[in-house]
Design an enzyme around this catalytic site. Sequence first.
Site, short mmCIF file in Angstrom:
data_model
loop_
_atom_site.label_atom_id
_atom_site.label_comp_id
_atom_site.label_asym_id
_atom_site.label_seq_id
_atom_site.Cartn_x
_atom_site.Cartn_y
_atom_site.Cartn_z
N SER A 142 -11.91 27.28 -18.54
CA SER A 142 -12.27 25.88 -18.40
C SER A 142 -11.35 25.26 -17.37
CB SER A 142 -12.11 25.15 -19.75
OG SER A 142 -12.19 23.75 -19.59
N TYR A 155 -6.89 21.96 -26.98
CA TYR A 155 -7.87 22.71 -26.18
C TYR A 155 -7.27 23.16 -24.86
CZ TYR A 155 -12.28 23.73 -23.77
OH TYR A 155 -13.30 24.34 -23.07
#
Length: 256
Positions: A142, A155
């Site tokens: 990501s 995250y």
Amino acid sequence: MPAETSSPPFPGTGRVAVVTGASSGIGAATATRLAADGFDVVLAARRLDRLTGLAERIGGRAVELDVTSDESVAALVASLDRVDVLVNNAGGAFDAAPVAEADLDSWTRAFEVNVLGTVRVTKALLPALRASGAGDVVLMGSTAGLVSYEGGASYTAAKHGVHTLAETMRLELVAEPVRVVEIAPGMVKTDEFALNRTGDAAKAAKVYEGVREPLVAEDVADCVAWALTRPHHVNIDLMVVRPRAQAAQHKVHRES
């Protein structure tokens, strides 16, 4: 006529691709795209009921898998005769809290699924990927693994872990016939990612509010398929893909 400067695309036909987290979102889109490109796709995820229908539609095979369980991963390995491609897609974000309000259970879940789950499945399938003679490991990273932002520490920390895992594996496997590819998407609108993170449909919708064309799961699947079908001497180390409306993690154009 100019001389040929590259080899033809690496074929998908006959290659076995395992896709984790394949019951929805990017995983489901990737499984669908790879099946269309001729790969024999093994769809793996916890929600076997959702997997089965998709597997039937695309001509793949559904296998129940919990990437946080040694026993579940061992069962997956035992069910496979051959593996050429592993797409480590299982993952997710589970909160948006600042560090000062950190829920350590949420942090544990983020690392268990995104990092340790990826390590567990990769370690288990690496012998088969080596034996294939032309193996591929794709890690779904990501942009959160490259740039940090407020409210995303659990995250971003986990995806930074995925990023360094990809870099380390590439160094360790450089002498072997296994490519290590990291795909790092920015804003992708799927049915579950923001909802799982916020726990609220209205808050999840707010994430994409005013963004004319966020990426969708099929856009990311296209990137995975492209990387896997390059000639096998070509390694796509890291592909960062964002919607045009997102210039950076903190810079998103929203229309009123």
